[in-house]
Design an enzyme around this catalytic site. Sequence first.
Site, PDB file in Angstrom:
ATOM      1  N   THR A 407       0.843  -1.194  -0.031  1.00  0.00           N
ATOM      2  CA  THR A 407       0.201   0.186   0.147  1.00  0.00           C
ATOM      3  C   THR A 407       0.847   1.394  -0.157  1.00  0.00           C
ATOM      4  OG1 THR A 407      -1.891  -1.341   1.118  1.00  0.00           O
ATOM      5  CG2 THR A 407      -1.850   0.983   0.958  1.00  0.00           C
ATOM      6  N   ASP A 447      -8.442 -10.042   1.126  1.00  0.00           N
ATOM      7  CA  ASP A 447      -8.799  -9.338   2.547  1.00  0.00           C
ATOM      8  C   ASP A 447     -10.057  -9.793   3.041  1.00  0.00           C
ATOM      9  OD1 ASP A 447      -6.318  -7.820   2.691  1.00  0.00           O
ATOM     10  OD2 ASP A 447      -7.227  -6.057   1.906  1.00  0.00           O
ATOM     11  N   SER A 472      -7.863  -1.976   6.573  1.00  0.00           N
ATOM     12  CA  SER A 472      -7.398  -1.317   7.599  1.00  0.00           C
ATOM     13  C   SER A 472      -6.801   0.102   7.220  1.00  0.00           C
ATOM     14  CB  SER A 472      -6.324  -2.189   8.409  1.00  0.00           C
ATOM     15  OG  SER A 472      -6.628  -3.183   8.762  1.00  0.00           O
TER      16      SER A 472
END
EC number: 2.3.2.2
Length: 586
Positions: A407, A447, A472
């Site tokens: 990410t 996920d 998250s």
Amino acid sequence: MMKRNNWLKIATLSPLWLVSSLSLATGQAADSVAPEAASGTQKKTLAHAQEFMVATANPVATKAGYDILKAGGSAIDALVAVQMTLGLVEPQSSGLGGGAFAVYYNASAKKLTTFDGRETAPLEATPELFQDKNGKPLSFYTAVVGGRSVGTPGTVKLMGELHNRYGKLPWKDLLAPAEALAKNGFMVSPRLSSSIEKSQERLARYPDTKAYFFNGDGSPRAAGSVLKNPEYAKTLNLLAKEGSDVFYYGQIAKDIADKVRNIEDNPGVLSIDDFATYQVKERAPVCLPYKQYDICGMGPPSSGALTVGQILGITQEFDLANMGAHSAQAWQIIGDASRLAFADRGRYMADTDYVPMPQGLLDKAYLKARAQLITQGKALEKVAPGEPAWNHPIALADDIAIEFPSTSHISIVDKEGNAVSITTTIESGFGSNVMSHGFLLNNELTDFSFKSHQDGYPIANRLEPGKRPRSSMSPTIVMKDSQPYLVVGSPGGSRIIGYVAKTLIAHIEWGMDIQQAISLPNMVNRFGTYDLEKGTSAESFEKPLTDMGFKVSIRDLNSGIQGIVVNTGELLGGADTRREGLVLGD
């Protein structure tokens, strides 16, 4: 304000790849030294500006955003240029084949809102997608590599819709810098080179991915080498001419769906119908009152704002300010508050378009009751989900999903006062390892929980057609007196939540400037084990935390926090050198 181009003097002390990549850049340096940098990184200094600022995980992307802001572009204009550049120079983390969450402050409307560009599960997907014929969950990497893990990408649609609403400069001008880099070549950064080397086996699985990331002799692309991506340039050129919708209704969508479905060893179920029906969703922000601030972020399908909010709401019941950053007891409280928050996260948090969720997760009385479970100086022996207020409760089982630390995060403030905090991803490093049209496809479907039920109860984050997997990612804008005060976020899988909470506590409670707060060694506890950042002063907490009853692990904790503080007449920025971050502003 310091003289323009001073920042380049700082850059000349950095590796050759950075200097060469930024040889024609303009910007501004910083002037105060952070107290500590993580092992293997350079110390960063606090950046100052008066009109605008951009912070990203890659200097080339930061430069792209800076140029747009300098040309009079809005925060969203700069965001588009940054994202298109990151997809090229940092492909292991985000790109056109992924998704993102954006928190945006519109200065003219004086409104804070959020945009959900998260990937969706294909309409043909079933809860058994990641189970074998006996109903047993697949191993993570068996599920990840190939087409099975690919969800409908949302990043391009998100960029297009944000630009349609808030852009000032022509769309094509925002894509031009990344297109030129793709055509002419960019210097491979040390982080990209290292990531390729660590992922050699998976990246070499498919011929086109292998050809792009490896030399003819099979060796990984080296840091400082020049890499060209003509296919990416063609994709950006088409997007520049036709707009973002061409990604969802044209040949690109068809080619991606065909590739995903026809991978022999691990096919997926993505179809052109998934592209045609994909929607970006504007959602109300989730905010927690905290002292004189409101900590605001992305609600479900992100667990970020709720879990960060719970950690802060619980720790607010203790005097962290007087304990200080060097207090093991302070970190014990933070660690146990995080464990309590993660217990609620695993039980309750998921895509609320599909699953009902308690309304009382951030209720002050509920968080005070959760705080009363913590005994100062002694780690919690057992942690379980709480029972927050809920209008229509249902029985749920705890989630077992894995979320890996890739990410990227971008923070931008423009001269009109518009601000955007966006966390963007293709999930784990290099996503599904499948390329199409010059970019990698995500593996976001992993996920979801691989199990749909546990002990007869449904798991909230189970896979369902069209559903968005829980995340998250925690893009955050801290508000003060109804104005943005801090724009911040981080990559890092489920540890994102701990990284953001640490930065907020360090800045607000312990008085650190934003660069010091970012550079403060990471210490994160999600599920019982206290992770301490290797090679930093965090290691000194091993014995006191162990004595309190924690299991401790010393490991690399590669956050990528980017933050901008908005003071009256001044912007103060910090970037995380754990991921080659850089701040520029004027």
